[in-house]
Design an enzyme around this catalytic site. Structure first.
Site: not given
Ligand code: ATP
Ligand code: MG
Length: 600
Positions: A307, A59, A297
């Protein structure tokens, strides 16, 4: 495991699943029209040349961090290894938090990492997509669901909806709007789209089962009304799809086969399948449909990756921006001196599993060390300088040299001077040496009244010197150390072997050393789990995580370009700062310390 032998990809459950699908030909019949689309588009396409399709769907509401790297490497690596295609998709269905700045930064970071979205099968085909380009399809799919009796417009207030959803022990209650006719629903939904209703006044919901033990199946919301300008579609829409509705459709339109996400989405999988099955029944999508798989994760000690928390560190100026070298963002890691190779090695090594666990920060550091050990040029640098005066040295400086890399003669030779005034590390001298200290210390008179001479050490690539004394200022700080040198002890000459010393120290000469700003970094948090148990992570910020010193560097470093990496001998790996370093004003960041193998 050494990085010289190609590391076998960490075998993981996802590889097993893909291998099984390939064996069974699960996805062999798919067609691909060269662009995303529903059944109408794809059935006109050729047989899909990609054996599998994976995607990374960020995102664009922040910068990528080390957790995302994990997901990128996993998805990109699987596509690469199984003759598949990898897509970068901006999951930009939420108009409120998304910005072009983040899109640009994500694209740049992905390129740097080497996670390429160019099709390996069709020349010029770029698998870079925006979920917001699928809004028309999503809307049409929603009308189809209404017509098929699978969705309805609910006018309950948000509180009513929450109360009627029930909880883990209580089934939900049907909305009074659930039994509206198709015609009424369609009309209402079109009014929503036409902007005839206020934000939040109603939503479109799937009609599944308010008593389902899986709360995600209790008529989840599909569309909401939100008047907001979208970075891609502008003001074209005032209704936006919910993430849980949009995501499966995005995957399906892109022919994704293995949709890999983190474990917290496990409970969403039944809805993912329900939705795609309904749309396939309606002829909007073709089978086989994508399938969602969850993995644990990445959790890394001594950092935070949310984030929101990273943004807080930036906004409240606990760090100097998103690309502060202490940040676990990709832009921060890059500025710190991390290489794409080190990050990929880290992801391979930590594999993908079904069970949540913590990886120690030192595992990440070790991969950087391993990567740089083989290729970073060596140099001497003194980061906490103390003057060493060679009292018996007279005349012109003596030329000394050393290989740029001990195993890589092709990297050439460094040249530097030895002279009367040198810089050494302050910690390489002790007025009163502790037991086992083999570096410089002065002569002393022992209990029997006998004078014991000062210690001898080798100045690496230079001469053996013997400590003869030192000076202190009024405050008791040591201001200089004195020594004599042995002219026949120069490294690389026959006389060198006549001297046996226990300590070897690094140094630079005041006659040719280059002054530089050096930024020394330590862990950003003092606790391995900064936000554990609801603790305020700001309460465990390490106040000493950044220290700026003026260092003296060997003259070979005067030619360093931004991003060039070096091993400062005995200290660690350093990178010329990609933002601030210039030939006139050199700035180096500490990437990672050497594993300390130096005796005292
Ligand atoms: P945050 O929790 O930091 O806001 P998010 O998951 O909301 O991260 P996205 O931009 O939606 O951020 O994530 C893009 C991809 O990265 C998703 O498929 C998510 O599952 C993966 N992702 C995010 N954080 C991790 C992590 N710590 N380990 C593995 N994959 C991750
Ligand atoms: Mg997300």
């Amino acid at each position: 495991m050494s990085n010289k032998e190609a590391p076998a990809p960490a075998s993981n459950f996802l590889r097993n699943i893909i291998e099984r699908d390939l064996e069974q030909g699960t996805y062999a019949q798919r067609r691909w029209a060269g662009q995303p689309g529903g059944a109408v588009v794809q059935t006109k396409g050729e047989p899909d040349p990609a054996k599998i399709r994976t995607r990374f769907p960020p995102e664009p509401n922040g910068y990528l961090h080390i957790g995302h790297v994990k997901s990128i490497c996993l998805n990109h690596g699987l596509a690469r290894d199984y003759n598949g295609a990898f897509h970068l998709r901006f999951d930009d269905t939420n108009p409120e938090k998304e910005e072009q700045e983040y899109v640009d930064s994500i694209v740049e970071s992905m390129r740097w990492l080497g996670a390429d979205w160019t099709s390996p099968f069709a020349q010029g085909e770029q698998h870079l997509y925006y979920a917001s380009n699928y809004f028309d399809f999503m809307y049409a799919a929603a009308e189809y669901l209404i017509e098929a009796g699978h969705a309805y417009v609910d006018e309950q207030s948000a509180e009513e909806m929450r109360a009627n959803r029930g909880d883990f022990t209580t089934p939900g209650t049907n909305s009074p709007w659930r039994s509206r006719t198709v015609a009424e629903n369609l009309q209402r939904f079109r009014e929503m789209r036409a902007g005839q209703h206020a934000d939040g006044s109603m939503v479109l919901r799937a009609k599944i089962d308010m008593a389902s033990p899986n709360i995600n199946l209790r008529d989840p919301a599909l569309y909401r009304i939100k008047r907001a300008t979208h970075h891609n579609t502008g003001d074209a829409w005032c209704i936006y799809p919910m993430y849980t509705y949009a995501h499966p459709i995005e995957d399906a339109l892109e022919n994704i086969t293995h949709s890999i996400c983190t474990l917290e989405f496990e409970d969403q999988r039944p809805f993912y399948d329900w939705l795609l099955e309904r749309l396939a029944e309606g002829g909007l999508l073709t089978k086989p449909l994508p399938h969602q798989y969850e993995f644990a994760r990445l959790n890394l000690t001594y950092i935070v990756t949310s984030k929101r928390k990273l943004k807080q560190l930036v906004d409240e100026k606990h760090v100097d921006g998103w690309d502060d070298p202490r940040m676990p963002t990709l832009v921060g890691l890059r500025r710190r001196g991390y290489t794409p190779e080190a990050l990929r090695l880290f992801c391979d090594r930590t594999g993908a599993s079904k069970a949540n666990s913590w990886i120690d920060y030192s595992v990440l550091e070790a991969t950087l060390r391993e990567d740089l050990e083989g290729r970073a040029a060596r140099a001497m640098a003194v980061v906490k300088p103390l003057k060493l005066v060679i009292t018996n040295f007279e005349g012109e400086p003596v030329a000394c040299s050393a290989p740029a890399h001990p195993q890589k003669p092709e990297l050439g030779t460094r040249h530097f001077q030895f002279s009367r005034e040198l810089w050494i590390e302050a910690e390489d001298f002790m007025e009163a040496p502790e037991k086992g200290y083999h570096r410089l210390y002065p002569p002393r008179v022992d209990e029997a009244g006998v004078t014991v001479p000062g210690n001898k050490v080798r100045l690496k690539y230079g001469f053996v010197v013997e400590c003869t004394g030192f000076k202190k200022d009024e405050a008791g700080h040591i201001t200089e150390v004195h020594a004599t040198y042995f002219p026949d002890s120069k490294s690389g000459t026959p006389g060198a072997d006549n001297y046996k010393v226990k300590g070897v120290i690094t140094w630079v000469s005041a006659t040719d050393a280059v002054a530089a700003e050096v930024r020394l970094y330590d862990r950003f948090f003092t606790e391995p789990h900064p936000d554990a148990g609801g603790r305020d992570f700001l309460s465990v910020v390490n106040p000493k995580s950044k220290q700026v010193v003026t260092a003296w560097l060997e003259p070979s470093l005067a030619n360093a370009k931004p991003d060039d990496k070096f091993q400062f001998e005995r200290i660690g790996y350093f990178v010329a700062d990609r933002k601030d370093h210039t030939a006139e004003k050199p700035v180096f960041n500490m990437a990672v310390g050497l594993k300390d193998s130096w005796g005292k």
